[in-house]
Design a protein around this motif. Sequence first.
Motif, PDB file in Angstrom:
ATOM      1  N   ASP A  80      39.953  39.655  50.218  1.00 12.15           N
ATOM      2  CA  ASP A  80      40.633  40.704  50.970  1.00 12.15           C
ATOM      3  C   ASP A  80      39.802  41.000  52.221  1.00 12.15           C
ATOM      4  O   ASP A  80      38.569  40.993  52.163  1.00 12.15           O
ATOM      5  N   LEU A  81      40.473  41.274  53.322  1.00 14.82           N
ATOM      6  CA  LEU A  81      39.766  41.616  54.555  1.00 14.82           C
ATOM      7  C   LEU A  81      39.305  43.061  54.577  1.00 14.82           C
ATOM      8  O   LEU A  81      38.493  43.450  55.419  1.00 14.82           O
ATOM      9  N   THR A 222      33.704  35.023  34.868  1.00 22.21           N
ATOM     10  CA  THR A 222      33.086  35.254  36.178  1.00 22.21           C
ATOM     11  C   THR A 222      34.158  35.758  37.144  1.00 22.21           C
ATOM     12  O   THR A 222      35.304  35.294  37.125  1.00 22.21           O
ATOM     13  N   THR A 223      33.772  36.717  37.971  1.00 24.75           N
ATOM     14  CA  THR A 223      34.661  37.293  38.983  1.00 24.75           C
ATOM     15  C   THR A 223      34.021  37.086  40.343  1.00 24.75           C
ATOM     16  O   THR A 223      32.918  37.590  40.593  1.00 24.75           O
ATOM     17  N   THR A 224      34.695  36.351  41.225  1.00 24.12           N
ATOM     18  CA  THR A 224      34.171  36.082  42.569  1.00 24.12           C
ATOM     19  C   THR A 224      35.041  36.812  43.588  1.00 24.12           C
ATOM     20  O   THR A 224      36.268  36.667  43.573  1.00 24.12           O
ATOM     21  N   ILE A 225      34.396  37.596  44.453  1.00 26.48           N
ATOM     22  CA  ILE A 225      35.119  38.411  45.431  1.00 26.48           C
ATOM     23  C   ILE A 225      34.701  37.973  46.833  1.00 26.48           C
ATOM     24  O   ILE A 225      33.505  37.952  47.146  1.00 26.48           O
ATOM     25  N   CYS A 226      35.680  37.633  47.654  1.00 27.96           N
ATOM     26  CA  CYS A 226      35.407  37.057  48.976  1.00 27.96           C
ATOM     27  C   CYS A 226      36.083  37.859  50.078  1.00 27.96           C
ATOM     28  O   CYS A 226      36.889  38.754  49.813  1.00 27.96           O
ATOM     29  N   ASP A 227      35.764  37.482  51.327  1.00 26.68           N
ATOM     30  CA  ASP A 227      36.351  38.184  52.474  1.00 26.68           C
ATOM     31  C   ASP A 227      37.019  37.234  53.461  1.00 26.68           C
ATOM     32  O   ASP A 227      37.192  37.568  54.637  1.00 26.68           O
ATOM     33  N   PHE A 228      37.425  36.046  52.996  1.00 29.82           N
ATOM     34  CA  PHE A 228      38.093  35.126  53.918  1.00 29.82           C
ATOM     35  C   PHE A 228      39.571  35.490  54.074  1.00 29.82           C
ATOM     36  O   PHE A 228      40.161  36.148  53.214  1.00 29.82           O
ATOM     37  N   ASN A 229      40.147  35.056  55.182  1.00 31.47           N
ATOM     38  CA  ASN A 229      41.541  35.337  55.526  1.00 31.47           C
ATOM     39  C   ASN A 229      42.387  34.132  55.133  1.00 31.47           C
ATOM     40  O   ASN A 229      42.292  33.080  55.762  1.00 31.47           O
TER      41      ASN A 229
END
Length: 415
Positions: A80-81, A222-229
């Motif tokens: 999510d951004l 495992t939970t991976t949280i990213c900031d890509f669009n």
Amino acid sequence: MMKTYKRVIDDSWSFRDADTKEYTHGYHSYPAMMIPQVCRTIIDRYHPTGRFELIFDPYVGSGTTPVEAAIANVNSISTDLNPLARMMTKVKTTHYDESTIINQLSSLLESFQNYSEKDVLNVDFKRISNYSFWYSKEVLYKLSFIYQEILRLQSNEDFFSLVLAEVVRETSFTRNGEFKRFRMKQESIDKFKPDVFKIFQQKALRNINGLKEFNKLPYKTTTTICDFNSSVEIPQKIIANESVDMIVTSPPYGDSHTTVAYGQFSRWANEWFGFENAKNLDSLLMGGKKADKELFDTKSIRDVIDKIKLLDIKRYYEVIAFLNDYWESVKNVSKSVRKGGVVCYVVGNRTVKGIQIPLDYFTAEMFEKCGFKHKITIVRSIPNKRMPSKTSPSNIQGQKVSTMTNEYIVILNKV
């Protein structure tokens, strides 16, 4: 000829009496949240056959899907951004030690009892837009004091910072029940005396109760949280092509400026914590940039967008800007899903200039262009929303339901 996709009205998906705040789902409010029962039922009923190890949510929002993936004992990656959305997701999916959290809360509450304005170390609020318009001095000082005490904990600061994020909004002069930034009338402001410390305590206790329930679950995923669009790219080093087993998500229904005000809602917390892009988040989200042409080819909503174009050219280009980004995201998301994988998009069909845009049709059509087969679209009613206008979800005469009281669960398989 308008292209349509099979819709089925199913009242069992309304979950009218369900507890939508169970486990960690009640940690923080968020606009247009996908309720956990919808996500849980999708995962249970429509997960792919064969390998089922990874769920991807390309617009994670409040974090419903990663929490439910953990409950289902499946690994997840989400993006999510919005920095607040990522913060919420991280805290909601973390198994904090309960006894430590409880002891830390006791320490915080003790410091609140001895509060004095002279103890507030940071009284520079310039990072907060027009802060004196939105807050009383007393509230600002108390919020700042809470934050400095949280930072002194030196562990689990994010758990308590998420509590503070909600307090920061609720103790401002924002009108109740609004996601957008609307200030109370002066007569309401004159009567508005929030007990900042008590509100923080109540929300912290609420979240601790949710944590206790969440900690009863296995800790295996495992939970991976990213900031890509996802409209720009899905980085291969994070998600390789054809590595995802299932997509479960609720994307935006339109641009943030004119539809759901994610940026405005999140601005309180994003500015408070000094997160990046706090003031211009809406322009970065889907449909935030202006468009001058259509990048997609559609039969499912061709008539609809042509009608909007005739009525209001400016609104047409706003709609196109969103749909262009949506289409680019669908293309990228499609590449990440393995053959036999499943995509589930929970969408809403907003109305522009009195014309409803069937985003569920568009979603199905765009994914079918990318090698998917539409399986079914479930129409679920959303309790506690009212709108008088009616539509025919099944395209059968006489079968009509209220438009904005519905969500559409679009389910497809990759062939």
